[in-house]
Design a protein around this motif. Structure first.
Motif, PDB file in Angstrom:
ATOM      1  N   UNK A 223       1.162  -1.069   0.227  1.00 13.22           N
ATOM      2  CA  UNK A 223      -0.326   0.212  -0.148  1.00 13.22           C
ATOM      3  C   UNK A 223       1.083   1.296  -0.011  1.00 13.22           C
ATOM      4  N   UNK A 224       2.155   1.195   0.581  1.00 13.10           N
ATOM      5  CA  UNK A 224       2.696   2.349   0.044  1.00 13.10           C
ATOM      6  C   UNK A 224       4.098   3.401  -0.843  1.00 13.10           C
ATOM      7  N   UNK A 225       3.363   2.106  -1.760  1.00  8.21           N
ATOM      8  CA  UNK A 225       3.640   2.366  -2.893  1.00  8.21           C
ATOM      9  C   UNK A 225       4.049   2.721  -3.621  1.00  8.21           C
ATOM     10  N   UNK A 226       2.817   3.322  -4.032  1.00  7.26           N
ATOM     11  CA  UNK A 226       2.780   4.677  -5.149  1.00  7.26           C
ATOM     12  C   UNK A 226       3.010   5.966  -4.088  1.00  7.26           C
ATOM     13  N   UNK A 227       3.374   5.886  -2.316  1.00 10.25           N
ATOM     14  CA  UNK A 227       4.360   6.915  -2.142  1.00 10.25           C
ATOM     15  C   UNK A 227       5.847   6.900  -2.755  1.00 10.25           C
ATOM     16  N   UNK A 228       5.890   6.287  -2.744  1.00 11.51           N
ATOM     17  CA  UNK A 228       7.898   6.293  -3.253  1.00 11.51           C
ATOM     18  C   UNK A 228       7.607   5.905  -4.589  1.00 11.51           C
ATOM     19  N   UNK A 229       6.592   6.001  -5.422  1.00 17.14           N
ATOM     20  CA  UNK A 229       6.830   6.307  -6.793  1.00 17.14           C
ATOM     21  C   UNK A 229       6.679   7.401  -6.780  1.00 17.14           C
ATOM     22  N   UNK A 230       6.279   8.464  -5.791  1.00 14.25           N
ATOM     23  CA  UNK A 230       6.073  10.092  -5.926  1.00 14.25           C
ATOM     24  C   UNK A 230       6.840  10.956  -5.905  1.00 14.25           C
ATOM     25  N   UNK A 231       7.619  10.456  -5.068  1.00 12.43           N
ATOM     26  CA  UNK A 231       9.041  10.664  -4.172  1.00 12.43           C
ATOM     27  C   UNK A 231      10.263  10.329  -5.639  1.00 12.43           C
ATOM     28  N   UNK A 232      10.121   8.946  -5.860  1.00 17.01           N
ATOM     29  CA  UNK A 232      11.265   8.503  -7.157  1.00 17.01           C
ATOM     30  C   UNK A 232      11.348   9.741  -7.740  1.00 17.01           C
ATOM     31  N   UNK A 233       9.891   9.880  -8.603  1.00 19.54           N
ATOM     32  CA  UNK A 233      10.007  10.707 -10.218  1.00 19.54           C
ATOM     33  C   UNK A 233      10.092  11.865  -9.529  1.00 19.54           C
ATOM     34  N   UNK A 234      10.104  13.100  -8.008  1.00 18.28           N
ATOM     35  CA  UNK A 234      10.316  13.607  -7.974  1.00 18.28           C
ATOM     36  C   UNK A 234      11.772  14.503  -7.816  1.00 18.28           C
ATOM     37  N   UNK A 235      12.810  13.117  -7.551  1.00 18.19           N
ATOM     38  CA  UNK A 235      13.147  13.575  -6.836  1.00 18.19           C
ATOM     39  C   UNK A 235      14.653  12.858  -9.543  1.00 18.19           C
ATOM     40  N   UNK A 236      13.914  11.744 -10.299  1.00 21.28           N
ATOM     41  CA  UNK A 236      14.371  11.904 -11.379  1.00 21.28           C
ATOM     42  C   UNK A 236      14.063  13.123 -11.726  1.00 21.28           C
ATOM     43  N   UNK A 237      13.330  14.185 -11.737  1.00 19.51           N
ATOM     44  CA  UNK A 237      12.681  16.113 -12.185  1.00 19.51           C
ATOM     45  C   UNK A 237      13.938  16.278 -12.512  1.00 19.51           C
ATOM     46  N   UNK A 238      14.437  16.393 -10.548  1.00 17.78           N
ATOM     47  CA  UNK A 238      15.836  17.505 -10.931  1.00 17.78           C
ATOM     48  C   UNK A 238      17.086  16.155 -11.150  1.00 17.78           C
ATOM     49  N   UNK A 239      17.414  15.444 -10.852  1.00 10.80           N
ATOM     50  CA  UNK A 239      18.609  14.367 -11.939  1.00 10.80           C
ATOM     51  C   UNK A 239      18.135  14.481 -13.060  1.00 10.80           C
ATOM     52  N   UNK A 240      16.599  15.213 -13.921  1.00  7.13           N
ATOM     53  CA  UNK A 240      16.936  14.927 -15.242  1.00  7.13           C
ATOM     54  C   UNK A 240      17.542  16.940 -15.192  1.00  7.13           C
ATOM     55  N   UNK A 241      16.962  17.994 -14.564  1.00  5.11           N
ATOM     56  CA  UNK A 241      17.501  19.043 -14.274  1.00  5.11           C
ATOM     57  C   UNK A 241      18.921  19.038 -14.752  1.00  5.11           C
ATOM     58  N   UNK A 242      19.534  18.128 -13.527  1.00  2.00           N
ATOM     59  CA  UNK A 242      20.992  18.396 -12.969  1.00  2.00           C
ATOM     60  C   UNK A 242      22.028  17.690 -14.223  1.00  2.00           C
ATOM     61  N   UNK A 243      21.282  16.740 -15.171  1.00  2.12           N
ATOM     62  CA  UNK A 243      21.946  15.814 -16.142  1.00  2.12           C
ATOM     63  C   UNK A 243      21.721  16.200 -17.598  1.00  2.12           C
ATOM     64  N   UNK A 244      20.520  17.387 -18.389  1.00  4.54           N
ATOM     65  CA  UNK A 244      20.739  16.865 -19.117  1.00  4.54           C
ATOM     66  C   UNK A 244      21.065  18.567 -19.959  1.00  4.54           C
ATOM     67  N   UNK A 245      21.536  19.505 -19.388  1.00  4.20           N
ATOM     68  CA  UNK A 245      22.177  20.836 -19.894  1.00  4.20           C
ATOM     69  C   UNK A 245      24.141  20.661 -19.629  1.00  4.20           C
ATOM     70  N   UNK A 246      24.047  19.111 -18.714  1.00  3.20           N
ATOM     71  CA  UNK A 246      25.712  18.497 -19.175  1.00  3.20           C
ATOM     72  C   UNK A 246      25.933  17.920 -20.307  1.00  3.20           C
ATOM     73  N   UNK A 247      25.274  18.438 -21.199  1.00  2.00           N
ATOM     74  CA  UNK A 247      25.711  17.241 -22.690  1.00  2.00           C
ATOM     75  C   UNK A 247      25.990  18.953 -23.266  1.00  2.00           C
TER      76      UNK A 247
END
Length: 384
Positions: A223-247
């Protein structure tokens, strides 16, 4: 690696063109008034010890000095004609950054950005000095999350200055890695830049493990997996902002190889890290897409589970309703003879049919007729 004309050592071991109170004739110069003293010359202040995480002077890729203060670092670097300084700072004060700017001719705009932080990843060149802003990341095993920090890097002909805002990245590990490969560090400050940028691989591995765990939890019905998916999705948004400009940043850096005379071996390392960053950016994009699909699958599974639970509740309610029908039907059937018997069981002397010879058989017959009639009616309605 290009050298700035005003940074070459003089025969006396000092660099001409810098603000040092000495005369060219060798005689002691008249000390300037206090207002005219350079910012790099004053005695070290307590903030040096709080903000300077590590400071070292290297020659041929090997550490030759570990000064405790910025002022001492400046002095030791002047004593090493072919040396390179690597200064690591954590949230430095304005005074410290301005002393670095005075010593290494850092552009005021880059110094302002390093002070204010909260900058987007970028790469800018001011003369022969590179200013790089990175969104660094590290994976924390205990809470299973990605921690982001901000890193500002000044890269000059003979210096590397890292200004860290936040816990990430672990530059001590980067420094140890570079010191273990002096042939790489001897290529110059941009080689250390290569090692700093090439640090997202452990984060990608940690996120991949999280993705595998989430997939297992989804199909297990956690039952807690939905919250974990949401939190990891937010981290991936931040990760994209960190890595995309580097290219784009690294491709712009590679475009200036010929113009700025970057060594061939260093070019290979920077091309390699550009490939790693491109791969990391693609992996992060894939993670975000996969999380979106996992969230959809999880929503479908949760909906199916809810439908199954509602169906089970409906079936249980239907069965209870059927039982209630049967109980109600038998209660009505038994109520009829009870009613007749109750009426004729009252202790009154004056009642119709009390003295009638056929009264008892008639009452029994009436009870039987009513009970049979009710049974037939309920049976036709499937209540029995």
């Amino acid at each position: 690696m290009p050298e700035r004309p005003d940074r070459r050592p003089s025969p006396s071991g000092k660099r001409p063109g810098w603000r040092r109170p000495a005369s060219s004739s060798g005689t002691p110069a008249t000390p300037p008034p206090p207002a005219a003293r350079p910012a790099a010359a004053p005695a070290p202040t307590p903030p040096d010890h709080r903000s300077v995480i590590d400071s070292a002077v290297y020659r041929d890729g090997r550490r030759v000095a570990s000064p405790a203060t910025l002022a001492e670092t400046f002095r030791r670097l002047r004593e090493e004609p072919d040396g390179m300084a690597w200064i690591g700072l954590h949230r430095p004060t304005e005074t410290e950054l301005h002393s670095l700017a005075d010593e290494f001719n850092l552009h005021p705009l880059s110094v302002e950005d390093a002070l204010e932080a909260h900058q987007r990843p970028k790469l800018e060149r001011y003369g022969d000095t590179l200013f790089v802003v990175l969104r660094a990341a590290r994976y924390l095993d205990a809470p299973e999350e990605v921690d982001f920090g901000e890193l500002h890097i000044f890269v000059g002909p003979d210096f590397l200055i890292t200004v860290r805002h936040g816990a990430a990245p672990d530059l001590s590990a980067v420094r140890r890695r570079m010191e273990a490969a002096p042939e790489l560090l001897s290529l110059g400050p941009e080689a250390a830049l290569y090692a700093v940028v090439d640090g997202y691989a452990p984060v990608v591995e940690g996120v991949q493990n999280d993705m595998d765990e989430i997939e297992t939890e989804v199909f297990r019905g956690d039952p807690e997996v939905s919250r974990r998916i949401y939190e990891l999705s937010r981290e991936m948004v931040e990760f994209q902002r960190a890595t995309r400009p580097l290219v784009g940043m690294l491709h712009n850096l590679m475009a200036g190889f010929a113009k700025y005379g970057t060594e061939e071996e260093l070019q290979r390392y920077l091309r390699d890290v550009a490939d790693h960053v491109t791969h990391t950016s693609e992996r992060v994009d894939g993670f975000r897409q996969a999380l979106t699909e996992i969230l959809t699958v999880n929503a479908t599974l949760v909906s199916q589970q809810q439908n199954a639970e509602m169906r089970a509740l409906a079936e249980a309610g239907f069965e209870q309703n059927e039982e209630i029908k049967k109980i109600s039907s038998w209660a009505a059937i038994l109520f009829a003879p009870t009613l007749v018997g109750t009426i004729y069981g009252m202790n009154f002397e004056t009642m119709p049919e009390l003295q009638w010879t056929a009264g008892y058989p008639f009452a029994i017959l009436l009870m039987a007729v009513v009970c049979v009639s009710l049974y037939v009616i309920f049976k036709k309605r499937d209540w029995l």
